[in-house]
Each structure stands twice: as C-alpha cells, then as structure tokens.
Design an enzyme around this catalytic site. Sequence first.
Site, mmCIF file in Angstrom:
data_model
loop_
_atom_site.group_PDB
_atom_site.id
_atom_site.type_symbol
_atom_site.label_atom_id
_atom_site.label_comp_id
_atom_site.label_asym_id
_atom_site.label_seq_id
_atom_site.Cartn_x
_atom_site.Cartn_y
_atom_site.Cartn_z
ATOM 1 N N LEU A 8 53.483 49.310 40.059
ATOM 2 C CA LEU A 8 52.485 48.571 39.289
ATOM 3 C C LEU A 8 51.439 47.905 40.178
ATOM 4 O O LEU A 8 51.764 47.357 41.222
ATOM 5 C CB LEU A 8 53.183 47.507 38.434
ATOM 6 C CG LEU A 8 54.318 48.037 37.540
ATOM 7 C CD1 LEU A 8 54.981 46.883 36.785
ATOM 8 C CD2 LEU A 8 53.821 49.094 36.563
ATOM 9 N N HIS A 46 47.909 47.328 35.852
ATOM 10 C CA HIS A 46 49.086 47.163 34.979
ATOM 11 C C HIS A 46 49.322 45.683 34.692
ATOM 12 O O HIS A 46 49.696 45.305 33.583
ATOM 13 C CB HIS A 46 50.343 47.712 35.663
ATOM 14 C CG HIS A 46 50.308 49.177 35.940
ATOM 15 N ND1 HIS A 46 50.215 49.693 37.201
ATOM 16 C CD2 HIS A 46 50.360 50.243 35.108
ATOM 17 C CE1 HIS A 46 50.223 51.014 37.148
ATOM 18 N NE2 HIS A 46 50.305 51.381 35.887
ATOM 19 N N GLY A 52 45.300 51.544 29.506
ATOM 20 C CA GLY A 52 44.089 51.322 30.286
ATOM 21 C C GLY A 52 42.997 52.328 29.939
ATOM 22 O O GLY A 52 43.275 53.498 29.669
ATOM 23 N N SER A 106 47.878 53.844 41.075
ATOM 24 C CA SER A 106 49.064 53.964 41.944
ATOM 25 C C SER A 106 48.808 55.032 42.998
ATOM 26 O O SER A 106 49.370 54.995 44.090
ATOM 27 C CB SER A 106 50.288 54.324 41.104
ATOM 28 O OG SER A 106 50.437 53.392 40.063
#
Length: 284
Positions: free
Chosen positions: A33, A37, A147, A186
């Site tokens: 995360l 996030h 998102g 990520s």
Amino acid sequence: MKIIHNIKDLRQEMSSWRKEGLSIGFVPTMGYLHEGHGYLVKRASSENDRVVVSIFVNPIQFGPSEDFEKYPRDMEMDSRTVEACGGHVIFNPSAEEMYPSGFSTHVDVSGLTEGLCGAKRPGHFRGVCTVVSKLFNIVQPDRAYFGEKDAQQLAVIKRMVRDLNMPIEIVPCPIIREEDGLAKSSRNTYLNPEERRAALVLNRSLTAAINLMENGEINSSSIKARIEGIIKAEPLARIDYIEIIDSVTLNSIGEVKGSVLVAIAVYIGKTRLIDNFTFSGGDR
Ligand code: PAF
C-alpha cells in the site's frame, strides 16, 4: 485492527457489524500500500462506521508473462498503513481460499473491457471483475472505494455493479501523486533511479495535453501527437497506448466534447505505468 484469512470468519465479523447497524466501507487492494491506498482507506473511514481492506494479489488477473510472482508484498508494512488510516479489518485470503479446486465461474463485462488495458492484457478485466464480485459478495459493503488512476477498471466496475444490481455505492477517488507529479503506484518500486526520472514523462506529457485542451484544442489527433512527441523524446520510454475517449463509454472520439478521458500506458524499461486525466469539454 484484525487480520482475517478465511471467508467464514470474515462473514461472521461482517454479520455482527450489520446486526449493530454499522455501515461498512470496503477498499479492495493487492497490497504494498502507498499513499494512494491510504487516501482510499481514510476516505472510507470518514464515510463509514467500519472499514475492511482486502489484500489479495489476484492470480487470475495477471497474464502468463506478467509480474504475478514478483508483485511486491509486505504484510507488516500494509497492516501499519491500514491501522494508521483508520481501517478495522484486513481480509488477506490465500489463493486456495478464493479459488478452491474446481472453481469455474467468471464475470465478464463486454465492450468496456475491449480497448485500452483490456486490449493489451487479455483476460485481465475478467480476473478483476471475478475477484471484485467475490469480494463484494463476501464483505457486502455499503460503499467501495476505487482510485481514478485505474480509470478503465473504475468504469468497468461501475458497469458491473449497475448491470448485476449489486447494492453497493462505488466511490471514485482522485489520483495521488508524488511531489514531482508521478502517479503513486505499487509498480513504481520496480524503477531504478534512472527509470524513476524517466517516468516523469507520463505526467509531463499529460500536463502538456491539458494545456493544449485548456487553450481550445479539440482535435484528438493533435492532442495525441503532442503526447506522443513528448514521450518519444524520452529514450527509456516506450508507448503502449495513448487514447482519447469518452469517459463513460470509453469509445474513441475525434473531437473533445463532454467528459473526455485522456489515458496513457507507457513502458519505462520493463515496467508498464499508466496515468490519465479527465477533461470537461464543450457541450455534447
Ligand atoms: O486495483 C487493484 O489493485 C486490483 O485490480 C483489485 C481491484 C484489488 C482487484 O484485484
């Protein structure tokens, strides 16, 4: 904060919350995360009594030559992030828990999944929709947070929820960026320092496109050409796609009218990054 690994225990927890009349916000993730996030979890915790975050690297949304094995994982770091952002439960099932032997049901959203990332990653959205449907059925949240960076995923999930009458509000959340403009992901951790610098070309090319459009350019080909020129000038970048599309139907458009999504996917070295913005043009 609790970490729950199996479906039965999670269901028990959800049903006790529901008996108490508590609202449930849900943030589905594949872990590792970042602040993007974090924003989703904080937003969920400000709008619901309880928040569940799933952390599951979903094998069926990765193609055979994609990064499933090397996708970054760090449960300790993730637990700290979820707790600090106001989450109450992490749901962290195994692949066997989610896909027991004989698993054979999938959710396919047609049309919207055919272009952009769907065209480049066959089967990806089938994997996403299948796991998100399962997670929605397990958690049964009031609201789920996604998102806007994954703009196609967001459009596909909204359509799935509408088409299958899932009683869940989908809450879109803005793209969170590093200070220098790179959208948080990520996958940014795959970039070496030189690639990290080169990755700024995504935001730089989109910013140039916004300027063009704000100055009245409505021709999609001219806008695409500007983005393409900027990306091609960066030696470490390779264009996967540049699309200018209607933000709801995801159909290509020749002229900027109504709500338009400008979406790009670019390889920086071996790492594929995506970014986008939505622009409101004149009347449709
Ligand atoms: O956006 C993601 O991280 C994944 O696609 C999702 C929604 C968690 C499904 O695996």
